[in-house]
Design an enzyme around this catalytic site. Sequence first.
Site, PDB file in Angstrom:
ATOM      1  N   LYS A 164       0.823  -1.219   0.000  1.00  0.00           N
ATOM      2  CA  LYS A 164       0.000   0.000   0.000  1.00  0.00           C
ATOM      3  C   LYS A 164       0.858   1.271   0.000  1.00  0.00           C
ATOM      4  CE  LYS A 164      -3.255   2.860   0.149  1.00  0.00           C
ATOM      5  NZ  LYS A 164      -4.203   3.066  -0.930  1.00  0.00           N
ATOM      6  N   CYS A 187      -3.784  10.789   0.857  1.00  0.00           N
ATOM      7  CA  CYS A 187      -2.842   9.658   0.758  1.00  0.00           C
ATOM      8  C   CYS A 187      -1.515   9.967   0.070  1.00  0.00           C
ATOM      9  CB  CYS A 187      -3.527   8.517   0.027  1.00  0.00           C
ATOM     10  SG  CYS A 187      -5.006   7.959   0.884  1.00  0.00           S
TER      11      CYS A 187
END
Length: 454
Positions: free
Chosen positions: A225, A279
């Site tokens: 991720k 993010c």
Amino acid sequence: MADVLAQLAEQIEARTAPLAVIGLGYVGLPVACKFAQTGFRVMGLDLDAALVEAVNDGVCPIEGIEPGLAELVTEAVGSGRLRATTDPTGLAQARVALIAVPTPVDDQTHEPRHGALRGALESLAERMQPGTLVIVESTLAPGTMEGLVLPLLERVSDLEAGKDFWLGHCPERVMPGRLLHNIASCDRVVGGMTPAVAEVMISLYRHIVQAELDPTDLLTAELVKTGENAYRDVNIAFANEMALICEAAGADVYRVRDLLNKSPGRIMLMPGAGVGGECIPKDPWLLVGGAGSDGLARLVPAARAVNDGMPGHVLDLLAGALAEAGAELGGARVAVLGYAYLENSDDTRNSPSSRLVELLDLAGAAAVVHDPYVNPYAQAGGWGEAVRGCDAAVVMVAHDAYREIPLAALKELLSTPVLVDGRHVFSGKEADRAGLIYRCVGIGRPGSGTCASR
Ligand SMILES: NC(=O)c1ccc[n+]([C@@H]2O[C@H](COP(=O)([O-])OP(=O)(O)OC[C@H]3O[C@@H](n4cnc5c(N)ncnc54)[C@H](O)[C@@H]3O)[C@@H](O)[C@H]2O)c1
């Protein structure tokens, strides 16, 4: 314990396992709704009382264009299967607890800040019953599951991981504007503390994900991720660096990009006025701040610096255009069009526009911000009211509404005819025809480049 895990798998299969989702933001809310839609009873826990109230009223608290979400919130709450609360007591009933709270980094040091994660884990661990599966969906620095999540849960609950409860890490791949679409259609990495736990997690996510579910371990899931978002940041930084080079050389980066991408295996991304969102600006720092990268990382921090520098570059373009118009940046009134970090979204986290507004302030200019999706910037009168009487307009976000701005009308509203385009929304030809002094990130002015001066 294998029996208890098998029992949980059966309850998951039958959708009778009570779920708790901790954190009802961009990640947690759609996930909670999706599980409720498929038949699970879901308790949604959040600290934000207004958000909880909105959800319980069947109202989606996320604005911007988010296809299907408002209807799904109404449906999930209306069915009685989703209930939001600020009271953690009900966590004791959960057999599966999903954690989707923020995992930011420090503005200065870029170190992970675990306050929200610790808070969520403590609320859970104080009430968690034996036989609970805990899945962290938040993005984590590599090593956080083993180094923080596991010991904290064991210490506070007095239960033993692998014996009394199980741990998984299933990071999300959603993005604002495509929340429901991405949950259903993106492959997911499913990290379990053991292969058997990963299999149970897959049986859970199979209810809401139509794409591949790839079982792996906790550390690999963390690295995948943070790595995928660092990869994107580095690629955007390359596009932005090409934009700066093309501009300085007097060329057009968008034409260069089109042709460059004809070379096999090259996929140059779009440059722009900066990188924002929850993010992409912080996950590279989580990667760098996690296990294994001590002192090794050079490319990732360099990419961050390039991307963080783009709002400053927009300011330089603005100052140049104002000078050409015989005006100065100091004292100018500048319309900043777009405050979200992404087109057609209300998400302002780490927005490049907020950095531009700070820089304008430092330069003694006054920013008039407009954004159709972001309160308090969605003024009545729209972009036209924001631009009226300004010395320049700067497009920071490619919202659909801005693509439709008639440039002749824009020029009439401005007191100085300056347009800076951070997202290549307009073309130089259109702007010329409208009589605007136009600057676009990545497009040098003919004859102004370093080639011309050689
Ligand atoms: N936003 C995205 O597009 C996206 C995509 C993939 C992954 N992620 C990751 O998912 C995680 C969550 O992101 P988000 O965008 O949903 O954040 P968000 O800010 O939209 O939502 C988080 C929610 O958690 C709540 N919260 C914080 N601490 C809490 C606690 N102790 N107990 C209960 N609730 C608490 C907040 O009130 C908030 O409503 C982050 O790690 C993020 O990096 C986000």
